[in-house]
Design a protein around this motif. Structure first.
Motif, PDB file in Angstrom:
ATOM      1  N   TYR A  84     -68.593  93.746 -35.392  1.00 41.86           N
ATOM      2  CA  TYR A  84     -70.034  93.718 -35.670  1.00 41.86           C
ATOM      3  C   TYR A  84     -70.351  94.476 -36.941  1.00 41.86           C
ATOM      4  O   TYR A  84     -71.259  94.113 -37.693  1.00 41.86           O
ATOM      5  CB  TYR A  84     -70.810  94.298 -34.499  1.00 41.86           C
ATOM      6  N   SER A  85     -69.572  95.518 -37.192  1.00 39.12           N
ATOM      7  CA  SER A  85     -69.774  96.257 -38.431  1.00 39.12           C
ATOM      8  C   SER A  85     -69.473  95.376 -39.635  1.00 39.12           C
ATOM      9  O   SER A  85     -70.192  95.432 -40.650  1.00 39.12           O
ATOM     10  CB  SER A  85     -68.867  97.489 -38.413  1.00 39.12           C
ATOM     11  N   LEU A  92     -74.553  81.622 -37.466  1.00 35.56           N
ATOM     12  CA  LEU A  92     -73.209  81.237 -37.049  1.00 35.56           C
ATOM     13  C   LEU A  92     -72.310  82.455 -36.907  1.00 35.56           C
ATOM     14  O   LEU A  92     -71.134  82.407 -37.234  1.00 35.56           O
ATOM     15  CB  LEU A  92     -72.616  80.264 -38.079  1.00 35.56           C
ATOM     16  N   GLN A  93     -72.876  83.566 -36.449  1.00 35.18           N
ATOM     17  CA  GLN A  93     -72.056  84.774 -36.450  1.00 35.18           C
ATOM     18  C   GLN A  93     -71.315  84.979 -35.147  1.00 35.18           C
ATOM     19  O   GLN A  93     -70.623  85.964 -34.970  1.00 35.18           O
ATOM     20  CB  GLN A  93     -72.930  86.012 -36.733  1.00 35.18           C
ATOM     21  N   THR A  94     -71.446  84.042 -34.199  1.00 31.11           N
ATOM     22  CA  THR A  94     -70.938  84.329 -32.859  1.00 31.11           C
ATOM     23  C   THR A  94     -69.426  84.340 -32.766  1.00 31.11           C
ATOM     24  O   THR A  94     -68.882  84.828 -31.792  1.00 31.11           O
ATOM     25  CB  THR A  94     -71.460  83.295 -31.867  1.00 31.11           C
ATOM     26  N   TRP A  95     -68.736  83.805 -33.755  1.00 33.84           N
ATOM     27  CA  TRP A  95     -67.298  83.695 -33.552  1.00 33.84           C
ATOM     28  C   TRP A  95     -66.549  84.965 -33.904  1.00 33.84           C
ATOM     29  O   TRP A  95     -65.453  85.201 -33.393  1.00 33.84           O
ATOM     30  CB  TRP A  95     -66.740  82.532 -34.374  1.00 33.84           C
ATOM     31  N   LEU A  96     -67.134  85.803 -34.745  1.00 33.62           N
ATOM     32  CA  LEU A  96     -66.335  86.918 -35.236  1.00 33.62           C
ATOM     33  C   LEU A  96     -66.021  87.974 -34.179  1.00 33.62           C
ATOM     34  O   LEU A  96     -64.886  88.455 -34.130  1.00 33.62           O
ATOM     35  CB  LEU A  96     -67.040  87.556 -36.440  1.00 33.62           C
ATOM     36  N   PRO A  97     -66.958  88.369 -33.319  1.00 31.26           N
ATOM     37  CA  PRO A  97     -66.555  89.359 -32.313  1.00 31.26           C
ATOM     38  C   PRO A  97     -65.455  88.855 -31.390  1.00 31.26           C
ATOM     39  O   PRO A  97     -64.562  89.604 -31.021  1.00 31.26           O
ATOM     40  CB  PRO A  97     -67.845  89.620 -31.534  1.00 31.26           C
ATOM     41  N   ASP A  98     -65.480  87.546 -31.048  1.00 30.57           N
ATOM     42  CA  ASP A  98     -64.427  87.041 -30.184  1.00 30.57           C
ATOM     43  C   ASP A  98     -63.109  86.889 -30.915  1.00 30.57           C
ATOM     44  O   ASP A  98     -62.055  86.824 -30.302  1.00 30.57           O
ATOM     45  CB  ASP A  98     -64.828  85.674 -29.610  1.00 30.57           C
ATOM     46  N   ALA A  99     -63.182  86.816 -32.264  1.00 32.42           N
ATOM     47  CA  ALA A  99     -61.948  86.645 -33.014  1.00 32.42           C
ATOM     48  C   ALA A  99     -61.099  87.892 -32.985  1.00 32.42           C
ATOM     49  O   ALA A  99     -59.986  87.886 -33.499  1.00 32.42           O
ATOM     50  CB  ALA A  99     -62.283  86.285 -34.458  1.00 32.42           C
ATOM     51  N   MET A 100     -61.589  88.947 -32.378  1.00 33.87           N
ATOM     52  CA  MET A 100     -60.783  90.159 -32.271  1.00 33.87           C
ATOM     53  C   MET A 100     -59.660  90.012 -31.280  1.00 33.87           C
ATOM     54  O   MET A 100     -58.914  90.967 -31.047  1.00 33.87           O
ATOM     55  CB  MET A 100     -61.679  91.332 -31.874  1.00 33.87           C
ATOM     56  N   ALA A 101     -59.554  88.822 -30.688  1.00 33.08           N
ATOM     57  CA  ALA A 101     -58.449  88.596 -29.768  1.00 33.08           C
ATOM     58  C   ALA A 101     -57.111  88.534 -30.497  1.00 33.08           C
ATOM     59  O   ALA A 101     -56.066  88.631 -29.878  1.00 33.08           O
ATOM     60  CB  ALA A 101     -58.665  87.280 -29.007  1.00 33.08           C
ATOM     61  N   GLY A 102     -57.167  88.380 -31.806  1.00 33.13           N
ATOM     62  CA  GLY A 102     -55.912  88.310 -32.545  1.00 33.13           C
ATOM     63  C   GLY A 102     -55.340  89.696 -32.789  1.00 33.13           C
ATOM     64  O   GLY A 102     -55.993  90.709 -32.543  1.00 33.13           O
ATOM     65  N   PRO A 103     -54.130  89.762 -33.314  1.00 33.40           N
ATOM     66  CA  PRO A 103     -53.541  91.064 -33.600  1.00 33.40           C
ATOM     67  C   PRO A 103     -54.357  91.826 -34.657  1.00 33.40           C
ATOM     68  O   PRO A 103     -55.037  91.209 -35.478  1.00 33.40           O
ATOM     69  CB  PRO A 103     -52.155  90.718 -34.143  1.00 33.40           C
ATOM     70  N   SER A 104     -54.262  93.141 -34.654  1.00 31.26           N
ATOM     71  CA  SER A 104     -55.095  93.932 -35.571  1.00 31.26           C
ATOM     72  C   SER A 104     -54.837  93.679 -37.048  1.00 31.26           C
ATOM     73  O   SER A 104     -55.792  93.684 -37.826  1.00 31.26           O
ATOM     74  CB  SER A 104     -54.924  95.420 -35.287  1.00 31.26           C
ATOM     75  N   ASN A 123     -57.307  83.946 -25.622  1.00 34.45           N
ATOM     76  CA  ASN A 123     -57.099  83.920 -27.074  1.00 34.45           C
ATOM     77  C   ASN A 123     -57.293  82.514 -27.616  1.00 34.45           C
ATOM     78  O   ASN A 123     -57.810  82.321 -28.716  1.00 34.45           O
ATOM     79  CB  ASN A 123     -55.689  84.403 -27.407  1.00 34.45           C
ATOM     80  N   ASN A 124     -56.882  81.522 -26.831  1.00 33.54           N
ATOM     81  CA  ASN A 124     -57.066  80.145 -27.298  1.00 33.54           C
ATOM     82  C   ASN A 124     -58.531  79.783 -27.375  1.00 33.54           C
ATOM     83  O   ASN A 124     -58.964  79.083 -28.296  1.00 33.54           O
ATOM     84  CB  ASN A 124     -56.336  79.180 -26.362  1.00 33.54           C
ATOM     85  N   TYR A 125     -59.320  80.249 -26.394  1.00 35.83           N
ATOM     86  CA  TYR A 125     -60.758  79.970 -26.451  1.00 35.83           C
ATOM     87  C   TYR A 125     -61.377  80.599 -27.686  1.00 35.83           C
ATOM     88  O   TYR A 125     -62.197  79.985 -28.369  1.00 35.83           O
ATOM     89  CB  TYR A 125     -61.469  80.523 -25.222  1.00 35.83           C
ATOM     90  N   ALA A 126     -60.962  81.853 -27.953  1.00 30.96           N
ATOM     91  CA  ALA A 126     -61.528  82.544 -29.120  1.00 30.96           C
ATOM     92  C   ALA A 126     -61.164  81.809 -30.400  1.00 30.96           C
ATOM     93  O   ALA A 126     -62.005  81.639 -31.290  1.00 30.96           O
ATOM     94  CB  ALA A 126     -61.022  83.983 -29.164  1.00 30.96           C
ATOM     95  N   ALA A 127     -59.922  81.352 -30.497  1.00 36.66           N
ATOM     96  CA  ALA A 127     -59.503  80.655 -31.713  1.00 36.66           C
ATOM     97  C   ALA A 127     -60.272  79.356 -31.876  1.00 36.66           C
ATOM     98  O   ALA A 127     -60.738  79.015 -32.958  1.00 36.66           O
ATOM     99  CB  ALA A 127     -57.999  80.381 -31.657  1.00 36.66           C
TER     100      ALA A 127
END
Lengths: 625, 104, 187
Positions: A313-314, A238-250, A166-170
């Motif tokens: 991605y949607s 610069l779209q690469t961060w959003l899929p990994d940002a799903m590590a946070g709570p819903s 989660n820290n990497y994603a953030a």
């Protein structure tokens, strides 16, 4: 009178301070009341401001209030001043209303989490920053809100900080959006140098007077601002961060990465539309970026296994639609799609969050199934949200907003056939992956049993958002279906009058085509993923599947080009010659320390021998001196 | 007089060498006694040289100290023997400087 | 006078050397007593008869007896094999060198001084007592306190508490404790 708009971001800020300072001492129930209450009161205040605005007609309704002079340096002043006009009103409404529903949902979602107070503090800070962003009167205050939402996004993505993933994603989210932010601040510098002010109204006025359309300066500043928007809205590149940002709570994914923060880029471009209109080539670039992004993200969404990654991605894809609309000059259509998208995407994320929570943190859709009977309310709301996302004709709000964008991407003076084809292909892929997700998750045999039915606090927001996803579209209906132009009328006070009027009777062809495409996509999903028959060969080809699954290789390329050299460089710097000297000195000291500590071995005889030797030496010295 | 002092010195050095060599605690205590005794001898010699009583007085005090020290020391040796079951002076080395601060 | 001194001194040195190199504790102690006795002779011929008597009574008679008591109580005869292991000839090198160097220094210092020969005057107990209780009274009191501390310390440090558990308890752990179990403190 106008000062009460300061309460709209001020109440969440106050509740953030209370929860952050005293959260350890007050009961959880009180924290929930404070957090949800502040955002709800902001929503009510927004409604009141909105009604006052509507009652007073068009431009007289704009309220500006200067709260505080932030800084004065030479000729430059920047104030903390908030302004309500139609655009910021729409955004405020969405942020506070959807935000309040999401806060309500989170009370039950996070009720077992130990970071309950911390979560709500961060969420309230985020709502405050986003509100400052949309209410800001000058670009510097907007940038403050921009940075604030970036910070809260980092804090909330890495909320469960004990897991390093989660820290990497953030970190990844923060760094990638930082790249965009750097471009944006350079753009702000450029604007400031030329016009000596950052107040949006005076800026746009001076820019339209001083700069000729198509000259170098507006193009450069528009590109710089565009990069900021691209970073924050997760568009190409610069779209690469959003899929990994799903590590946070819903709830975080719902609020930040679906409804509000990622649309900050859309807001920026819409707000500075006068500047962008001075650089038509940049507008074309925006449209192309939007079209390319929506296709790339759509293909990637088709191959994901993780429920939230499909939705991520949607989101990227749908914001691509908004960028497409902005690029062809359909400003109010983009904002309309933003509002509808906020409703159904937040709904989808909240419902997905419930599913994941109730299935004991199971993210893989191929391990879910048959939840149609087990979780009926979630199934129905998810279905409504998915239908709205796929633009199911006539009954869902998504149809009206997406259809408007598709029509305008062809019919607008700066539109083109290619953009329309990209949009329609994207619509097909959208319904395909949406209903793939629905069929695999909710139909079929149950692979994981849900723990229990969701409670009331989770269900009510879902139901409200579902009904909004259905009926909210009726405020903006196209020409041939009985023109209802409530929304664009509202925004006509901000934007130049759009081209929504000229339909030339051809609009119904496009509407029919998009209706056919969306229903066709649903049918294809039904055949492929429910009946599991006739999947075309190319969808099963493995190398292509991995390519799509990894987001078209962007992560891979960025890793090779940027990340690894930088890490290598940082490592080399850590062990360079100066570091070696210091390490050497420390090593020598340690060595001597170890050596000397051997002389303290606790043995009596050793001590006495050393004592005697010392006496001998001392006597010898004393006698010879 | 020098010879007598030399005798005291030799005795002292004998005691010192015995203290440094032996490993048994009892022998170390014995060597300490030899050293104390030789110091007292030096005092008496000096006192008789200057024809004063001070040397003898000093020797009485040395005697007192030696007696007290021997009694307490032997009591401690008894405790040590009961605890460690050995009279090795190298067995009681817990007050050492350990490498990774293991015994702090 | 001189011959007696030389003989007594030689005996003292030899017996001290024998004492520190002996493996048997009792033998070492006996040699030490011999050394103390010869030193007492030296005291006598130096004109300190009182101290000579004190040396025999207190030092050789009390302190050494204390040593012998402890040695016999601890049964050190069993440890003689350790002594074989510990007392190797190689161990003598470093202390020998140090002692020799100190001896050289000592001789060097003594060479600086030159004392003229004086007649030995006998200083009897009366003179010593007068000096002790008039000019050195405080030291006497302090010595008394020291001895008191020594007594108390030796008593306390030498005490052993042995826990004695009733034999019924040791043999059958499952049985209930009968009344009448108590600890015995062995002082």
């Amino acid at each position: 009178m106008a000062a009460y708009i300061g309460l709209i971001p001020g109440l969440p800020l106050l509740s953030f301070l209370i929860i952050a300072l005293f959260g350890k001492f007050i009961h959880r129930r009180l924290i929930a009341y404070i957090a949800v209450g502040s955002v709800s009161i902001s929503a009510v205040l927004t409604l009141i401001a909105g009604m006052a605005f509507l009652k007073s007609g068009s431009s007289e309704g704009n309220l500006t209030h200067v709260f505080y002079t932030w800084m004065t340096a030479g000729d430059f002043t920047a104030d903390i001043s908030l302004k309500i006009d139609a655009l910021s009103l729409v955004f405020c409404f969405v942020i506070t209303f959807v935000g309040a529903l999401i806060h309500l949902y989170s009370v039950e979602f996070m009720k077992d989490d130990e970071g309950f107070g911390r979560f709500f503090a961060y969420m309230n800070l985020f709502v405050c920053s986003m509100l400052i962003l949309v209410l800001a009167d000058n670009l510097l205050l907007l940038y403050l809100g921009w940075e604030g939402v970036g910070l809260c996004s980092y804090l909330l993505i890495g909320f469960w900080y004990k897991d390093p993933v989660n820290n990497y994603a953030a970190r990844k989210a923060f760094i990638v959006t930082r790249i965009g932010d750097t471009f944006m601040i350079i753009g702000l510098f450029l604007l400031f140098i030329h016009f000596n002010t950052l107040n949006i109204d005076s800026l746009t006025l001076q820019a339209t007077q001083a700069w000729a359309p198509g000259s170098a300066l507006p193009i450069i500043s528009a590109i710089l601002l565009l990069m900021g928007a691209v970073g924050k809205s997760a568009q190409l590149p610069l779209q690469t961060w959003l899929p990994d940002a799903m590590a946070g709570p819903s709830p975080v994914s719902a609020l930040i990465h679906a409804a509000t923060m990622v649309t900050a880029g859309v807001y920026l471009i819409a707000r500075m539309h006068a500047l962008f209109s001075l650089a038509p080539i940049v507008l074309t670039a925006i449209a192309i970026i939007g079209a390319a992004t929506l296709l790339i993200a759509g293909f990637s969404a088709l191959n994901q296994h993780d429920l939230k990654r499909i939705l991520a991605y949607s989101t990227i894809s749908q914001i691509g639609y908004m960028f497409l609309a902005l690029g062809v000059g359909a400003w109010s259509a983009a904002i309309f799609h933003f509002m509808i998208h906020a409703f159904f995407k937040a709904l989808l994320f909240l419902a997905a969050g419930s599913v994941i929570l109730l299935l004991h943190e199971e993210h893989d859709i191929f391990r879910m199934g048959g939840l149609r009977k087990k979780l009926p309310v979630i199934f129905i709301t998810f279905l409504i949200g998915g239908a709205s996302l796929s633009a199911l004709p006539l009954i869902t709000a998504g149809f009206y907003s997406k259809d408007e964008i598709l029509w305008l991407s062809w019919s607008s003076p700066t539109g083109s056939l290619w953009l329309w084809m990209a949009g329609i292909a994207g619509a097909l892929i959208t319904s395909l992956y949406t209903f793939r997700m629905i069929f695999i998750t909710f139909f079929g045999e149950t692979k994981t049993e849900p723990a229990h039915r969701p409670g009331l606090l989770m269900t009510i927001p879902l139901v409200i958002l579902a009904s909004l996803s259905l009926v909210a579209g009726f405020i903006e209906m196209p020409e041939n279906l009985g023109p209802v132009r409530l929304f664009s009328h509202l925004l006509d006070t901000v934007f130049p009058p759009g081209h929504t009027g000229e339909s030339k009777g051809q609009e119904w062809i496009f509407q029919l085509l998009s209706a056919v495409i969306s229903i066709g996509g649903i049918y294809m999903a039904y055949r492929f993923f429910y009946r599991k028959s006739g999947i075309p060969g190319f969808l099963k080809a493995h190398p292509l599947e991995n390519f799509f699954h990894g987001g078209w290789g962007f992560d891979w390329i960025y890793d090779r080009i940027f990340v690894r050299p930088l890490v290598w460089l940082a490592d080399a710097d850590k062990n360079d010659i100066i570091d070696r000297i210091y390490v050497f000195i420390a090593g020598i000291t340690g060595f001597f320390g170890t050596l000397l500590s051997r002389t303290q071995n606790g043995k009596l005889r050793w001590y006495s021998i050393v004592l005697t030797a010392g006496i001998v030496v001392l006597l010898a010295i004393m006698l010879t001196l | 007089m020098e010879i007598q002092l030399l005798l005291a010195g030799i005795l002292f050095l004998t005691g010192l060498a015995g203290f440094l060599v032996r490993r048994n605690i009892i022998f170390m205590l014995m060597s300490i006694e030899i050293m104390l005794n030789s110091a007292g001898l030096a005092f008496i010699i000096a006192g008789s040289h200057w024809m004063q009583t001070d040397g003898q007085v000093m020797f009485i005090f040395i005697l007192t100290v030696s007696a007290a020290e021997v009694s307490v020391g032997l009591a401690l040796i008894l405790q040590m023997y009961h605890h460690y079951r050995t009279l090795d002076a190298d067995a009681i080395n817990k007050l050492r400087d350990s490498k990774d601060n293991e015994n702090i | 006078m001189n011959t007696i001194f030389i003989i007594a001194g030689t005996v003292a040195i030899i017996s001290s050397l024998m004492s520190i190199t002996n493996r048997n504790a009792i033998h070492a102690l006996l040699f030490l007593i011999l050394s103390l006795l010869s030193i007492s002779i030296i005291f006598y011929i130096s004109g300190a008869p009182f101290i000579a008597a004190l040396e025999v009574i207190v030092y050789a008679g009390a302190i050494m007896v204390l040593f012998i008591f402890v040695v016999m109580m601890l049964n050190i005869g069993q440890q003689e094999e350790f002594e074989h292991k510990w007392l190797k000839p190689g161990m003598w090198i470093v202390p020998g060198i140090l002692a020799t160097v100190l001896l050289v220094i000592f001789i060097y210092v003594l060479k600086e001084y030159h004392f003229e020969e004086k007649v030995t005057v006998v200083i009897g107990p009366k003179a010593v007592a007068t000096s002790l209780f008039s000019s050195y009274l405080i030291a006497v009191e302090l010595a008394a306190i020291l001895l008191l501390a020594g007594i108390i310390g030796a008593y306390h440090l030498g005490r052993q508490r042995k826990k004695v558990i009733h034999r019924f308890l040791v043999r059958a752990p499952g049985k209930k404790q009968p009344s009448g179990s108590h600890e015995i403190k062995a002082n």
